[in-house]
Scaffold this motif. Sequence first.
Motif, PDB file in Angstrom:
ATOM      1  N   THR A 163       0.836  -1.190   0.000  1.00  0.00           N
ATOM      2  CA  THR A 163       0.000   0.000   0.000  1.00  0.00           C
ATOM      3  C   THR A 163       0.878   1.249   0.000  1.00  0.00           C
ATOM      4  O   THR A 163       2.090   1.181   0.177  1.00  0.00           O
ATOM      5  CB  THR A 163      -0.927   0.028   1.223  1.00  0.00           C
ATOM      6  OG1 THR A 163      -0.124   0.054   2.407  1.00  0.00           O
ATOM      7  CG2 THR A 163      -1.834  -1.192   1.253  1.00  0.00           C
ATOM      8  N   TYR A 180      -5.067   1.798  -7.908  1.00  0.00           N
ATOM      9  CA  TYR A 180      -3.890   0.941  -8.034  1.00  0.00           C
ATOM     10  C   TYR A 180      -2.853   1.674  -8.872  1.00  0.00           C
ATOM     11  O   TYR A 180      -3.168   2.235  -9.931  1.00  0.00           O
ATOM     12  CB  TYR A 180      -4.250  -0.389  -8.693  1.00  0.00           C
ATOM     13  CG  TYR A 180      -5.069  -1.288  -7.801  1.00  0.00           C
ATOM     14  CD1 TYR A 180      -4.452  -2.218  -6.966  1.00  0.00           C
ATOM     15  CD2 TYR A 180      -6.461  -1.196  -7.786  1.00  0.00           C
ATOM     16  CE1 TYR A 180      -5.203  -3.046  -6.144  1.00  0.00           C
ATOM     17  CE2 TYR A 180      -7.219  -2.020  -6.959  1.00  0.00           C
ATOM     18  CZ  TYR A 180      -6.582  -2.942  -6.142  1.00  0.00           C
ATOM     19  OH  TYR A 180      -7.328  -3.743  -5.318  1.00  0.00           O
ATOM     20  N   THR A 192       3.380  -2.863  -7.688  1.00  0.00           N
ATOM     21  CA  THR A 192       2.028  -2.306  -7.729  1.00  0.00           C
ATOM     22  C   THR A 192       1.548  -2.112  -6.301  1.00  0.00           C
ATOM     23  O   THR A 192       1.634  -3.032  -5.478  1.00  0.00           O
ATOM     24  CB  THR A 192       1.061  -3.238  -8.482  1.00  0.00           C
ATOM     25  OG1 THR A 192       1.501  -3.388  -9.830  1.00  0.00           O
ATOM     26  CG2 THR A 192      -0.355  -2.676  -8.469  1.00  0.00           C
ATOM     27  N   ARG A 194      -1.622  -0.127  -3.691  1.00  0.00           N
ATOM     28  CA  ARG A 194      -2.959   0.457  -3.638  1.00  0.00           C
ATOM     29  C   ARG A 194      -2.927   1.653  -2.696  1.00  0.00           C
ATOM     30  O   ARG A 194      -2.321   1.598  -1.623  1.00  0.00           O
ATOM     31  CB  ARG A 194      -3.977  -0.580  -3.163  1.00  0.00           C
ATOM     32  CG  ARG A 194      -5.434  -0.104  -3.224  1.00  0.00           C
ATOM     33  CD  ARG A 194      -6.386  -1.276  -3.016  1.00  0.00           C
ATOM     34  NE  ARG A 194      -6.305  -1.794  -1.659  1.00  0.00           N
ATOM     35  CZ  ARG A 194      -7.226  -1.556  -0.708  1.00  0.00           C
ATOM     36  NH1 ARG A 194      -8.274  -0.801  -0.972  1.00  0.00           N
ATOM     37  NH2 ARG A 194      -7.090  -2.075   0.491  1.00  0.00           N
ATOM     38  N   THR A 237      -8.708  -8.530 -11.321  1.00  0.00           N
ATOM     39  CA  THR A 237      -9.099  -8.882  -9.962  1.00  0.00           C
ATOM     40  C   THR A 237     -10.355  -9.740  -9.985  1.00  0.00           C
ATOM     41  O   THR A 237     -11.194  -9.603 -10.877  1.00  0.00           O
ATOM     42  CB  THR A 237      -9.368  -7.620  -9.110  1.00  0.00           C
ATOM     43  OG1 THR A 237      -9.790  -8.002  -7.796  1.00  0.00           O
ATOM     44  CG2 THR A 237     -10.455  -6.751  -9.728  1.00  0.00           C
TER      45      THR A 237
END
Length: 331
Positions: A163, A180, A192, A194, A237
């Motif tokens: 994150t 994202y 990657t 979030r 996802t």
Amino acid sequence: MASSSHRRSRPERRGGRVPVVTVVAVAAVALVVSLVVAFRPDGGAADGGARAVEPAAGAPVSGSPTASGTTVSPSPKPKPSSASPSATAGATATARATAKGSSGTSGTSGGSSAGSAARAASGTAPQAGRIRPGAAYQGVATSYDIGNGDGACSYGPTSDVMTAAMNTADYETSKACGAYVLVRAGSGTSITVRITNECPAPCEPGQLDLSRQAFAKLAPLSAGRIAITWSLLSPATSDTVSIRYKTGSSQYWCGIQAIGHRNPLARLEVRTGAGWTRLARTGYNYFLSEQGTGCGAAIRLTDIYGERVTVEGIAVRANVTQSTQVQFARH
């Protein structure tokens, strides 16, 4: 005008009577001309009479619709905000999906796969804020201890360590929450993350404050601060969107939050007797209905690409994460 060499010479005026035959012939010609004019298809003179004006080929028709049907003008294409960086041009369609919400007690999204059909990727995002797809942003990465994973986006504790906190300018009153982001270091290594938190000053535009675990995948923690480029993602996802009402919510006042959306959320609306009502977004990532308007009614979510999904059957249950069967399409 014709040259003088093509003009006919004016005959000399001569005296004497005009023959009767000539007078009769002229009168007959005048009568024929009058009859032709009177019986023209448009019912009027060639120049001075009232006539219906025919539009040029391809020109739009204005005025009242005719008996043959009403012509609907195409809506103008939305223009990106002038305050935002330009995104790659392209057209996107609006998809709608409706699902019944089901109650849940966990803090994670549940349900089956997305209710929306997948669409072709496009950089066009008519409702995007400062962060736009297809654009690469220069900045720096720092790191911080995320603790239990909670942050300004109010998602609550999480075991997900990949994150980051977004600088205040690009956080844009929580518009970046849930986004994202692909982060790339100068070495070429990428991760990657979030967005779950806000990084206030002295964080500057373009800066990301990564979790220590995420930063360590790009460089040693001892580096402290590294140059990066980052861009928005629309990831694959299997999760679907969840809805949560804020603590203290009731039919008279409520705060509504969407969790697990694939693409950044642009707006949240509730259905009322007058139609759809847009709720104001707070910096802590809840949409508020101060007078209770639409609390417990159907909810419509719109992502930055303009896609809408509608969720029904979500009761006002404070601080309970309720799963749905909807998800935005991938871009």
